[in-house]
Each structure stands twice: as C-alpha cells, then as structure tokens.
Design a protein around this motif. Sequence first.
Motif, mmCIF file in Angstrom:
data_model
loop_
_atom_site.group_PDB
_atom_site.id
_atom_site.type_symbol
_atom_site.label_atom_id
_atom_site.label_comp_id
_atom_site.label_asym_id
_atom_site.label_seq_id
_atom_site.Cartn_x
_atom_site.Cartn_y
_atom_site.Cartn_z
ATOM 1 N N LEU A 1 53.848 -13.145 -128.188
ATOM 2 C CA LEU A 1 52.690 -12.029 -128.050
ATOM 3 C C LEU A 1 51.896 -11.864 -129.235
ATOM 4 N N GLU A 2 50.666 -12.261 -129.146
ATOM 5 C CA GLU A 2 49.656 -11.968 -130.379
ATOM 6 C C GLU A 2 48.738 -10.676 -129.895
ATOM 7 N N ILE A 3 48.924 -9.787 -130.717
ATOM 8 C CA ILE A 3 47.915 -8.599 -130.639
ATOM 9 C C ILE A 3 46.600 -8.970 -131.256
ATOM 10 N N GLY A 4 45.317 -8.632 -130.962
ATOM 11 C CA GLY A 4 44.166 -8.783 -131.579
ATOM 12 C C GLY A 4 43.901 -10.379 -131.978
ATOM 13 N N CYS A 5 43.809 -10.981 -130.948
ATOM 14 C CA CYS A 5 43.581 -12.587 -131.120
ATOM 15 C C CYS A 5 42.403 -13.202 -131.684
ATOM 16 N N GLY A 6 41.178 -12.069 -131.630
ATOM 17 C CA GLY A 6 40.073 -12.591 -132.345
ATOM 18 C C GLY A 6 39.509 -13.826 -131.645
ATOM 19 N N ALA A 7 39.006 -14.747 -132.198
ATOM 20 C CA ALA A 7 38.692 -16.226 -131.975
ATOM 21 C C ALA A 7 39.814 -17.266 -131.399
ATOM 22 N N THR B 1 46.300 -10.614 -126.662
ATOM 23 C CA THR B 1 45.482 -9.627 -126.295
ATOM 24 C C THR B 1 44.471 -9.068 -127.288
ATOM 25 N N ASP B 2 43.337 -8.447 -126.896
ATOM 26 C CA ASP B 2 42.353 -8.018 -127.892
ATOM 27 C C ASP B 2 41.596 -6.723 -127.007
ATOM 28 N N ILE B 3 41.212 -5.847 -127.889
ATOM 29 C CA ILE B 3 40.350 -4.749 -127.376
ATOM 30 C C ILE B 3 39.093 -5.205 -127.300
ATOM 31 N N SER B 4 38.615 -6.176 -127.736
ATOM 32 C CA SER B 4 37.292 -6.778 -127.631
ATOM 33 C C SER B 4 37.199 -7.912 -126.691
ATOM 34 N N LEU C 1 42.490 -8.673 -121.804
ATOM 35 C CA LEU C 1 41.760 -7.537 -122.453
ATOM 36 C C LEU C 1 42.456 -6.303 -122.390
ATOM 37 N N GLY C 2 42.857 -5.627 -123.746
ATOM 38 C CA GLY C 2 43.267 -4.361 -123.637
ATOM 39 C C GLY C 2 43.451 -3.890 -124.796
ATOM 40 N N ASP C 3 43.772 -2.471 -125.059
ATOM 41 C CA ASP C 3 44.220 -1.988 -126.305
ATOM 42 C C ASP C 3 45.663 -2.278 -126.572
ATOM 43 N N LEU C 4 45.710 -2.868 -127.691
ATOM 44 C CA LEU C 4 47.244 -3.179 -128.220
ATOM 45 C C LEU C 4 48.184 -3.707 -127.018
ATOM 46 N N PHE C 5 49.181 -3.030 -126.301
ATOM 47 C CA PHE C 5 50.017 -3.559 -125.543
ATOM 48 C C PHE C 5 49.467 -3.220 -124.048
ATOM 49 N N ASP D 1 33.876 -3.574 -136.199
ATOM 50 C CA ASP D 1 34.080 -2.834 -137.107
ATOM 51 C C ASP D 1 35.760 -2.409 -136.920
ATOM 52 N N LEU D 2 36.353 -2.744 -135.517
ATOM 53 C CA LEU D 2 37.724 -2.461 -135.081
ATOM 54 C C LEU D 2 38.499 -3.739 -135.723
ATOM 55 N N ALA D 3 37.880 -4.795 -135.926
ATOM 56 C CA ALA D 3 38.401 -5.989 -136.546
ATOM 57 C C ALA D 3 38.901 -5.681 -138.038
ATOM 58 N N ILE D 4 38.149 -4.833 -138.677
ATOM 59 C CA ILE D 4 38.365 -4.521 -140.069
ATOM 60 C C ILE D 4 39.261 -3.380 -140.456
ATOM 61 N N PHE E 1 53.095 -10.393 -132.836
ATOM 62 C CA PHE E 1 52.377 -10.550 -134.333
ATOM 63 C C PHE E 1 51.035 -9.696 -134.147
ATOM 64 N N TRP E 2 50.226 -9.195 -135.081
ATOM 65 C CA TRP E 2 49.199 -8.741 -135.239
ATOM 66 C C TRP E 2 48.595 -8.830 -136.448
ATOM 67 N N ASN E 3 47.396 -9.637 -136.562
ATOM 68 C CA ASN E 3 46.777 -9.663 -138.058
ATOM 69 C C ASN E 3 45.985 -8.395 -137.886
ATOM 70 N N SER E 4 46.296 -7.473 -138.457
ATOM 71 C CA SER E 4 45.659 -6.254 -138.107
ATOM 72 C C SER E 4 44.493 -5.884 -139.029
ATOM 73 N N VAL F 1 32.696 -11.467 -132.623
ATOM 74 C CA VAL F 1 34.079 -11.628 -132.671
ATOM 75 C C VAL F 1 34.403 -11.987 -134.337
ATOM 76 N N PHE F 2 35.493 -11.514 -134.809
ATOM 77 C CA PHE F 2 35.791 -11.587 -136.104
ATOM 78 C C PHE F 2 35.944 -13.011 -136.294
ATOM 79 N N SER F 3 35.330 -13.272 -137.552
ATOM 80 C CA SER F 3 34.914 -14.750 -138.090
ATOM 81 C C SER F 3 36.116 -15.120 -139.276
ATOM 82 N N SER G 1 42.552 -14.361 -144.413
ATOM 83 C CA SER G 1 43.667 -13.941 -143.685
ATOM 84 C C SER G 1 44.276 -14.766 -142.555
ATOM 85 N N THR G 2 43.188 -15.243 -141.688
ATOM 86 C CA THR G 2 43.682 -15.960 -140.617
ATOM 87 C C THR G 2 44.540 -17.459 -140.916
ATOM 88 N N ARG G 3 43.903 -17.943 -142.097
ATOM 89 C CA ARG G 3 44.404 -19.339 -142.345
ATOM 90 C C ARG G 3 45.964 -18.984 -142.958
HETATM 91 C C1 LIG Z 1 41.583 -8.955 -138.531
HETATM 92 S S1 LIG Z 1 40.936 -9.420 -137.014
HETATM 93 C C2 LIG Z 1 42.129 -11.010 -136.464
HETATM 94 C C3 LIG Z 1 41.700 -11.639 -135.413
HETATM 95 C C4 LIG Z 1 42.252 -13.100 -135.421
HETATM 96 N N1 LIG Z 1 43.775 -12.802 -134.957
HETATM 97 C C5 LIG Z 1 42.333 -13.807 -136.551
HETATM 98 O O1 LIG Z 1 43.222 -13.900 -137.230
HETATM 99 O O2 LIG Z 1 41.189 -14.445 -136.715
HETATM 100 C C6 LIG Z 1 41.789 -7.880 -135.668
HETATM 101 C C7 LIG Z 1 41.688 -8.229 -134.524
HETATM 102 O O3 LIG Z 1 42.408 -6.958 -133.750
HETATM 103 C C8 LIG Z 1 41.655 -6.637 -132.785
HETATM 104 N N2 LIG Z 1 42.075 -5.013 -132.491
HETATM 105 C C9 LIG Z 1 41.426 -4.021 -133.195
HETATM 106 N N3 LIG Z 1 42.344 -2.985 -132.651
HETATM 107 C C10 LIG Z 1 42.707 -3.406 -131.494
HETATM 108 C C11 LIG Z 1 43.644 -2.814 -130.553
HETATM 109 N N4 LIG Z 1 43.622 -1.214 -130.428
HETATM 110 N N5 LIG Z 1 44.228 -3.569 -129.590
HETATM 111 C C12 LIG Z 1 43.863 -4.981 -129.429
HETATM 112 N N6 LIG Z 1 43.308 -5.412 -130.208
HETATM 113 C C13 LIG Z 1 42.753 -4.769 -131.531
HETATM 114 C C14 LIG Z 1 40.117 -6.741 -133.172
HETATM 115 O O4 LIG Z 1 39.204 -6.924 -132.210
HETATM 116 C C15 LIG Z 1 40.285 -8.034 -133.808
HETATM 117 O O5 LIG Z 1 40.076 -9.245 -133.072
#
Ligand SMILES: C[S@@+](CC[C@H](N)C(=O)[O-])C[C@H]1O[C@@H](n2cnc3c(N)ncnc32)[C@H](O)[C@@H]1O
Length: 220
Positions: A59-65, A82-85, A109-113, A145-148, A126-129, A34-36, A42-44
């Motif tokens: 609705l937060e996309i890509g919630c990570g930790a 939601t998160d793809i991971s 669990l899911g891709d975007l929406f 990899d997909l977190a960055i 919101f998405w921290n993309s 999981v993205f640390s 960025s997260t902070r």
């Molecule tokens: C930069 S990290 C941010 C994680 C967390 N929100 C944070 O701020 O610490 C981006 C997050 O987006 C997720 N992500 C990437 N592509 C995604 C997709 N297509 N659908 C959902 N989540 C996705 C990653 O798995 C990762 O958790």
Amino acid sequence: MSYDLGLRLLAANQARRPDTFTLLGDTWDLLPGVFSPVYDASTRFFTTHLPYPPGGTMLEIGCGAGVTAVTAARICAQVTATDISAAAVANTRRNAERHGVADRVDARLGDLFDAVPDDARHDLVFWNSPFIESPADHAPGSDLDLAIFDPGYAAHRRFLERARGFTAPGGRVLLGFGSLGNRARLDGLAAEAGLTATGFATSAPDRDVTYQLLELTPRP
Ligand SMILES: C[S@@+](CC[C@H](N)C(=O)[O-])C[C@H]1O[C@@H](n2cnc3c(N)ncnc32)[C@H](O)[C@@H]1O
C-alpha cells in the motif's frame, strides 16, 4: 531554512514542467500539478531501497507520478496506491499503463487511508511524505503544496495513528523522510501513536540534504 528550501522546491515544481522525465532507467509521464521526482533525490532513493515483498502486497500512500508504485508492481503481486491529488492518481494510472503493470496497480483518490477498505492488509505500507513542516500561517495553495509541506504535521499524525492497522501479520510500515523534516516532532508523534521510528536506510547527502527510510514499529 527547511521552509525556505521547501519553497524553492515548490517553485521548481511549479516553474519547469516537462511532460516526461527519465528516472531509474525508465521514461515516465508527468501530468500538470503532480510532484516531479527530478528536482530532489527522494523518489529515487526510496524507490531503490524499499524492501518490496516479492509476490506480496503493498500500500503506497501519496503515489504522485507513480514511480514507486510501478517499480513495486514489478516485484509484488498487487499494489494499492492512493493520493489526495486527482492528478497524481491519473498520473500513476498512466504510468502503470505505460509500463505494463496496470493489472497490478490499483490507484485510488483519497486522503491517506480513506480510499482503502478498512479490512485491507498489506505486507508493506509506505509514504514518501511531505516532511517539511510549514509554519501555522502557511496556507496550502495547491495540491503541489501538499506534496512538500505538512502544516503542523497533521497528516503525519494521522498516518502514524493508522498505518500499522493496514499491515498483514509480519507486515512493515516505512516512512520516507528527510533531513529537512522535524525529526524530534515526528518521534514525539510516533510515541503518541505507540510507535518507534528506526532508521532503515539513509542516503548520501544531496546538496546537503539526506533522505531516510524510517521503519515504524510498535513500542515495546
Ligand atoms: C513527496 S510527494 C511523493 C510523491 C511520489 N510518491 C514520489 O515519490 O515521487 C508526497 C505525495 O503525497 C501526497 N499527499 C499529501 N498529503 C496526502 C494525504 N493526506 N493523503 C494522500 N496523499 C497525500 C501528495 O499529493 C504527493 O503526491
């Protein structure tokens, strides 16, 4: 240069894996893969500056930790995350339990929406993309990899096309972006989706990198 710094961030995320970390005055669990949030600011920054709707829904996309989702749940009535991971979804659930907001955080669990009902409407989306655009020959090797990296900004394109469809009347869409991202490309994709990206908040430089919350609004 952005790509090289992204590879360094990926290597840091892969190499050093504490089980917990401290951020914004709390201790958080961190699961493998999981993205640390401790190797960049960025997260902070985003978690501190988001306009959470008191008593509303987010609705937060890509919630990570789960740092942002848990923080939001202390202010909002309900947070869908939601998160793809799969590891990230489990991590967000764990931190929601740890901080006593599991009843208000629905991690999916899911891709975007894809895991969000089509008729769901939120006050804040919101998405921290993963805003570093990787070259076409960069094959994602892991969830981290997909977190960055977002190859070809394909995920950004899809986010821009759909995000506003999940807002309630008066609702807002914010994207967590940064100076390592390709802003010109993002603006082009936003225009194609009928949106304008406007600066909402910008961080102070952190090792020459700045982070921006961009608000996405319909073009006039
Ligand atoms: C930069 S990290 C941010 C994680 C967390 N929100 C944070 O701020 O610490 C981006 C997050 O987006 C997720 N992500 C990437 N592509 C995604 C997709 N297509 N659908 C959902 N989540 C996705 C990653 O798995 C990762 O958790």
